[in-house]
Design a protein around this motif. Structure first.
Motif, PDB file in Angstrom:
ATOM      1  N   PRO A   1      -6.557  11.724 -30.245  1.00 49.37           N
ATOM      2  CA  PRO A   1      -7.924  12.258 -30.091  1.00 49.37           C
ATOM      3  C   PRO A   1      -8.723  12.108 -31.373  1.00 49.37           C
ATOM      4  CG  PRO A   1      -6.364  14.036 -30.481  1.00 49.37           C
ATOM      5  CD  PRO A   1      -5.543  12.776 -30.356  1.00 49.37           C
ATOM      6  N   PRO A   2     -10.058  12.128 -31.260  1.00 53.09           N
ATOM      7  CA  PRO A   2     -10.888  12.128 -32.477  1.00 53.09           C
ATOM      8  C   PRO A   2     -10.662  13.404 -33.268  1.00 53.09           C
ATOM      9  CG  PRO A   2     -12.217  12.510 -30.513  1.00 53.09           C
ATOM     10  CD  PRO A   2     -10.856  12.128 -30.026  1.00 53.09           C
TER      11      PRO A   2
ATOM     12  N   GLU B   1     -17.022  18.252 -16.279  1.00 50.89           N
ATOM     13  CA  GLU B   1     -15.825  18.810 -15.661  1.00 50.89           C
ATOM     14  C   GLU B   1     -15.500  20.160 -16.286  1.00 50.89           C
ATOM     15  OE1 GLU B   1     -13.441  14.654 -14.588  1.00 50.89           O
ATOM     16  OE2 GLU B   1     -12.874  15.801 -16.381  1.00 50.89           O
ATOM     17  N   SER B   2     -14.686  20.915 -15.567  1.00 50.89           N
ATOM     18  CA  SER B   2     -14.317  22.258 -16.024  1.00 50.89           C
ATOM     19  C   SER B   2     -12.882  22.278 -16.535  1.00 50.89           C
ATOM     20  CB  SER B   2     -14.469  23.257 -14.873  1.00 50.89           C
ATOM     21  OG  SER B   2     -13.942  24.521 -15.241  1.00 50.89           O
ATOM     22  N   LEU B   3     -12.663  23.106 -17.560  1.00 52.13           N
ATOM     23  CA  LEU B   3     -11.309  23.347 -18.053  1.00 52.13           C
ATOM     24  C   LEU B   3     -10.758  24.640 -17.490  1.00 52.13           C
ATOM     25  CD1 LEU B   3     -12.348  21.193 -20.087  1.00 52.13           C
ATOM     26  CD2 LEU B   3     -10.941  22.298 -21.809  1.00 52.13           C
ATOM     27  N   GLY B   4     -11.512  25.263 -16.586  1.00 53.31           N
ATOM     28  CA  GLY B   4     -11.064  26.502 -15.964  1.00 53.31           C
ATOM     29  C   GLY B   4     -11.955  27.675 -16.348  1.00 53.31           C
ATOM     30  N   SER B   5     -11.864  28.731 -15.558  1.00 56.54           N
ATOM     31  CA  SER B   5     -12.606  29.959 -15.834  1.00 56.54           C
ATOM     32  C   SER B   5     -11.887  30.736 -16.927  1.00 56.54           C
ATOM     33  CB  SER B   5     -12.712  30.804 -14.564  1.00 56.54           C
ATOM     34  OG  SER B   5     -13.372  30.070 -13.538  1.00 56.54           O
ATOM     35  N   LEU B   6     -12.647  31.221 -17.910  1.00 56.50           N
ATOM     36  CA  LEU B   6     -12.050  31.849 -19.092  1.00 56.50           C
ATOM     37  C   LEU B   6     -12.130  33.367 -19.082  1.00 56.50           C
ATOM     38  CD1 LEU B   6     -13.459  29.489 -21.870  1.00 56.50           C
ATOM     39  CD2 LEU B   6     -11.366  29.244 -20.518  1.00 56.50           C
ATOM     40  N   PHE B   7     -13.239  33.903 -18.627  1.00 59.57           N
ATOM     41  CA  PHE B   7     -13.428  35.355 -18.627  1.00 59.57           C
ATOM     42  C   PHE B   7     -14.622  35.672 -17.749  1.00 59.57           C
ATOM     43  CE2 PHE B   7     -15.419  33.481 -22.351  1.00 59.57           C
ATOM     44  CZ  PHE B   7     -16.729  33.910 -22.270  1.00 59.57           C
ATOM     45  N   VAL B   8     -14.747  36.945 -17.390  1.00 59.74           N
ATOM     46  CA  VAL B   8     -15.890  37.364 -16.580  1.00 59.74           C
ATOM     47  C   VAL B   8     -16.977  37.896 -17.501  1.00 59.74           C
ATOM     48  CG1 VAL B   8     -14.552  37.866 -14.522  1.00 59.74           C
ATOM     49  CG2 VAL B   8     -14.896  39.665 -16.213  1.00 59.74           C
ATOM     50  N   GLU B   9     -18.230  37.664 -17.092  1.00 60.68           N
ATOM     51  CA  GLU B   9     -19.389  38.184 -17.810  1.00 60.68           C
ATOM     52  C   GLU B   9     -20.172  39.079 -16.848  1.00 60.68           C
ATOM     53  OE1 GLU B   9     -21.209  35.708 -21.208  1.00 60.68           O
ATOM     54  OE2 GLU B   9     -21.019  34.333 -19.533  1.00 60.68           O
ATOM     55  N   PRO B  10     -19.949  40.346 -16.908  1.00 63.10           N
ATOM     56  CA  PRO B  10     -20.681  41.241 -16.010  1.00 63.10           C
ATOM     57  C   PRO B  10     -22.182  41.228 -16.301  1.00 63.10           C
ATOM     58  CG  PRO B  10     -18.785  42.339 -16.984  1.00 63.10           C
ATOM     59  CD  PRO B  10     -18.966  41.054 -17.725  1.00 63.10           C
ATOM     60  N   VAL B  11     -22.942  41.534 -15.282  1.00 68.04           N
ATOM     61  CA  VAL B  11     -24.386  41.707 -15.459  1.00 68.04           C
ATOM     62  C   VAL B  11     -24.596  43.151 -15.919  1.00 68.04           C
ATOM     63  CG1 VAL B  11     -26.638  41.674 -14.346  1.00 68.04           C
ATOM     64  CG2 VAL B  11     -24.891  40.001 -13.687  1.00 68.04           C
ATOM     65  N   TRP B  12     -24.955  43.285 -17.177  1.00 64.73           N
ATOM     66  CA  TRP B  12     -25.192  44.614 -17.756  1.00 64.73           C
ATOM     67  C   TRP B  12     -26.681  44.913 -17.655  1.00 64.73           C
ATOM     68  CZ3 TRP B  12     -20.584  46.717 -19.339  1.00 64.73           C
ATOM     69  CH2 TRP B  12     -19.542  45.835 -19.669  1.00 64.73           C
ATOM     70  N   LEU B  13     -27.042  45.829 -16.784  1.00 61.83           N
ATOM     71  CA  LEU B  13     -28.442  46.222 -16.633  1.00 61.83           C
ATOM     72  C   LEU B  13     -28.581  47.633 -17.219  1.00 61.83           C
ATOM     73  CD1 LEU B  13     -30.630  45.692 -13.456  1.00 61.83           C
ATOM     74  CD2 LEU B  13     -31.111  47.399 -15.202  1.00 61.83           C
ATOM     75  N   PHE B  14     -29.030  47.658 -18.465  1.00 58.94           N
ATOM     76  CA  PHE B  14     -29.234  48.943 -19.147  1.00 58.94           C
ATOM     77  C   PHE B  14     -30.684  49.385 -18.953  1.00 58.94           C
ATOM     78  CE2 PHE B  14     -25.760  46.964 -21.553  1.00 58.94           C
ATOM     79  CZ  PHE B  14     -24.834  47.999 -21.582  1.00 58.94           C
ATOM     80  N   TYR B  15     -30.868  50.669 -18.782  1.00 62.12           N
ATOM     81  CA  TYR B  15     -32.223  51.201 -18.618  1.00 62.12           C
ATOM     82  C   TYR B  15     -32.327  52.537 -19.348  1.00 62.12           C
ATOM     83  CZ  TYR B  15     -30.027  54.041 -14.937  1.00 62.12           C
ATOM     84  OH  TYR B  15     -29.207  54.903 -14.245  1.00 62.12           O
TER      85      TYR B  15
ATOM     86  N   LEU C   1     -15.197  26.937 -19.480  1.00 61.72           N
ATOM     87  CA  LEU C   1     -15.331  25.977 -20.576  1.00 61.72           C
ATOM     88  C   LEU C   1     -15.492  24.606 -19.940  1.00 61.72           C
ATOM     89  CD1 LEU C   1     -15.315  25.380 -23.597  1.00 61.72           C
ATOM     90  CD2 LEU C   1     -12.823  25.176 -23.491  1.00 61.72           C
ATOM     91  N   LEU C   2     -16.663  24.011 -20.125  1.00 64.22           N
ATOM     92  CA  LEU C   2     -16.967  22.716 -19.522  1.00 64.22           C
ATOM     93  C   LEU C   2     -16.878  21.620 -20.565  1.00 64.22           C
ATOM     94  CD1 LEU C   2     -20.018  23.527 -17.206  1.00 64.22           C
ATOM     95  CD2 LEU C   2     -17.574  23.751 -16.746  1.00 64.22           C
ATOM     96  N   THR C   3     -16.617  20.423 -20.104  1.00 62.71           N
ATOM     97  CA  THR C   3     -16.546  19.262 -20.978  1.00 62.71           C
ATOM     98  C   THR C   3     -17.133  18.056 -20.269  1.00 62.71           C
ATOM     99  OG1 THR C   3     -15.051  17.852 -22.289  1.00 62.71           O
ATOM    100  CG2 THR C   3     -14.242  18.642 -20.166  1.00 62.71           C
ATOM    101  N   ARG C   4     -17.554  17.076 -21.052  1.00 65.33           N
ATOM    102  CA  ARG C   4     -18.008  15.822 -20.462  1.00 65.33           C
ATOM    103  C   ARG C   4     -16.815  15.078 -19.885  1.00 65.33           C
ATOM    104  NH1 ARG C   4     -20.159  14.537 -25.407  1.00 65.33           N
ATOM    105  NH2 ARG C   4     -19.148  12.498 -25.255  1.00 65.33           N
TER     106      ARG C   4
ATOM    107  N   THR D   1     -14.787  12.902 -22.335  1.00 65.88           N
ATOM    108  CA  THR D   1     -14.114  13.489 -23.498  1.00 65.88           C
ATOM    109  C   THR D   1     -12.656  13.055 -23.524  1.00 65.88           C
ATOM    110  OG1 THR D   1     -15.590  15.400 -23.427  1.00 65.88           O
ATOM    111  CG2 THR D   1     -13.549  15.652 -24.675  1.00 65.88           C
ATOM    112  N   HIS D   2     -12.137  12.818 -24.713  1.00 67.28           N
ATOM    113  CA  HIS D   2     -10.767  12.316 -24.843  1.00 67.28           C
ATOM    114  C   HIS D   2      -9.780  13.269 -24.159  1.00 67.28           C
ATOM    115  CE1 HIS D   2      -7.066  10.796 -26.600  1.00 67.28           C
ATOM    116  NE2 HIS D   2      -7.748   9.750 -27.044  1.00 67.28           N
ATOM    117  N   PRO D   3      -8.890  12.742 -23.304  1.00 71.88           N
ATOM    118  CA  PRO D   3      -7.947  13.608 -22.575  1.00 71.88           C
ATOM    119  C   PRO D   3      -7.098  14.490 -23.477  1.00 71.88           C
ATOM    120  CG  PRO D   3      -7.906  11.372 -21.692  1.00 71.88           C
ATOM    121  CD  PRO D   3      -8.744  11.319 -22.926  1.00 71.88           C
TER     122      PRO D   3
END
Length: 450
Positions: free
Chosen positions: A41-42, A127-141, A283-286, A289-291
């Motif tokens: 890889p580079p 392409e995707s390398l998989g789902s890494l974590f959840v990002e909840p929608v935080w609606l503060f008021y 995490l997405l990649t082109r 990208t080198h395998p």
């Protein structure tokens, strides 16, 4: 030099010269295979992250530190957020990037999960390398703003945001697109809100100063802004009572639960369970990208995101669920089987080289194995030609004995010269019998001359 060593060196030299063309061909084939496969890889890769002090920024630093041990320089490219990262990937300005689900404006509101990745990945080269974590929608008021809506000072639906001053995320992040889809699913016109799109830090300062009534984040709980607002007096977090319904309508969302007391057990924050909707960050990649880089990042993601968190148990992430993009083959293999066998026992560079070159090595061996059979005949021909080339001169002298019997003196001198030259020939001991046969034949011709 002792005679035994001298004869051994002669044999090795002749053998090396005979093998030389074969070795040269093997080196050329290996060089061509290495150039074509490009197995290593580079040493430099660009990772699109997010705003300063965001969860993306923090995770980017962790990746950079982890891959520096592999001698890979990870250049962190700050951005406004998910939508900007996706654009950077498509323009080729970044090799990898964190992208939140629903950031692609081309994703249809009613798209089925099965067709989402096909429509998104087909024309993006991402392409995707998989789902890494959840990002909840935080609606503060703010509680004082909520009292204008109802006496309980508690907001329960998005419809209650009408007329309030709401910051819906930074331009270039995935939050504005996500908020639009949430409002659309509730048949709420965006114009019914007093919307602003400030960056996180200015928006938080304006919110705490009372210049905003509500603020929307879509971030991992590691975000410093989220943790601060969860413990700020007079600020409440809206609970999405219809979280299951949202996840059915929007396939990139999933319902999550913020347990009571998970933020601060001693202070009992939050004071009750809070239902939230969360997008999954991948995490997405082109695609080009080198395998080996994809494999390295996929392996590193298991270390960084494999622990337990507020919304997941250990080893829940990374995974291939909720993906809007096609999963990379390298990442899919890594998620299923973990690190390849060779990488568990060998340094990454060596293991990667063998793993990516083994097919080419097999082809090269299949080509060279039949050719290797010509080495012994070539070696034998080289040694024997050193002896047999003198038989032509010996045969000529013998013919001259018949044709010119009067030239005995000159023929005798020619034989003596030939014998002297043959005496200087060096051959391996295994071919000494042919050398002595030549000398015996010279003596035979000399006797005939006499």
């Amino acid at each position: 030099m002792p005679h035994n060593i001298r004869h051994t060196l002669i044999s090795i030299r002749d053998l090396a010269i005979s093998i030389g063309p074969f070795v040269a061909l093997a080196v050329v084939l290996l060089a061509l295979a290495y150039w074509w496969l490009d197995p290593m890889p580079p040493k430099r890769v660009v990772l699109a992250t997010g705003p300063a002090q965001s969860a993306y920024d923090e995770f980017g630093k962790r990746y950079a530190k982890a891959l520096s041990n592999r001698r890979i320089e990870v250049v962190l490219l700050p951005s406004e957020g998910s939508s900007a990262n996706l654009q950077l990937l498509r323009e080729g300005k970044a090799d990898l990037g964190f992208v939140q689900g629903g950031s692609d404006v081309s994703t249809s509101l009613d798209a089925a999960p099965a067709s989402a990745s096909t429509s998104t990945s087909a024309d993006s080269g991402v392409e995707s390398l998989g789902s890494l974590f959840v990002e909840p929608v935080w609606l503060f008021y703010r509680e004082d703003a909520a009292k204008k809506v109802n006496a309980s000072a508690t907001l329960t639906t998005l419809a209650e945001l009408k007329g309030l001053r709401v910051n819906v995320g930074t331009v270039g992040s995935g939050v504005p697109n996500l908020v639009d889809k949430l409002l659309d699913s509730n048949h709420i016109e965006p114009s019914s809100l007093k919307r602003s799109q400030l960056e996180q830090t200015p928006a938080t300062m304006a919110f705490l100063a009372g210049e905003l009534d509500a603020i929307v984040f879509a971030s991992a709980p590691e975000s410093l802004m989220v943790q601060m607002l969860l413990q700020t007096p007079g600020v409440k977090l809206m609970s999405f009572a219809q979280s299951e319904a949202y996840s059915r309508r929007l396939p990139f969302l999933s319902p999550v639960l913020l347990p009571r007391g998970v933020v601060d057990l001693a202070a009992d924050v939050p004071a009750q369970d809070v239902r939230l909707v969360a997008s999954t960050t991948a995490l997405l990649t082109r695609a080009d990208t080198h395998p080996a880089l994809v494999q390295l990042f996929s392996q590193t993601s298991q270390t960084i995101h494999g622990g337990a968190g507020w919304f997941n148990r250990a080893r829940d992430f990374p995974n291939s669920a909720h993906s809007e993009f096609d999963l990379s083959k390298e990442a899919e293999r890594n998620l299923k089987t973990g690190a390849p066998l060779l990488q568990r026992y060998l340094p990454f560079g060596m293991a990667n080289l063998i793993e990516r070159m083994w097919l080419a090595l097999g082809i090269i061996v299949a080509i060279l194995l039949p050719l290797s059979r010509i080495i012994p005949p070539m070696y034998k021909f080289r040694i024997r030609s050193r002896i047999f080339k003198w038989y032509g001169q010996l045969r000529h002298i013998e013919e001259q004995i018949i044709q010119k019997p009067e030239a005995k003196a000159s023929l005798r001198a020619a034989l003596d010269d030939l014998d002297a030259r043959v005496g200087t020939i060096s051959v391996p001991l295994s071919y000494a019998d042919e050398l002595y046969a030549l000398r015996n034949n010279i003596s035979l011709v000399r006797r005939r001359l006499v």
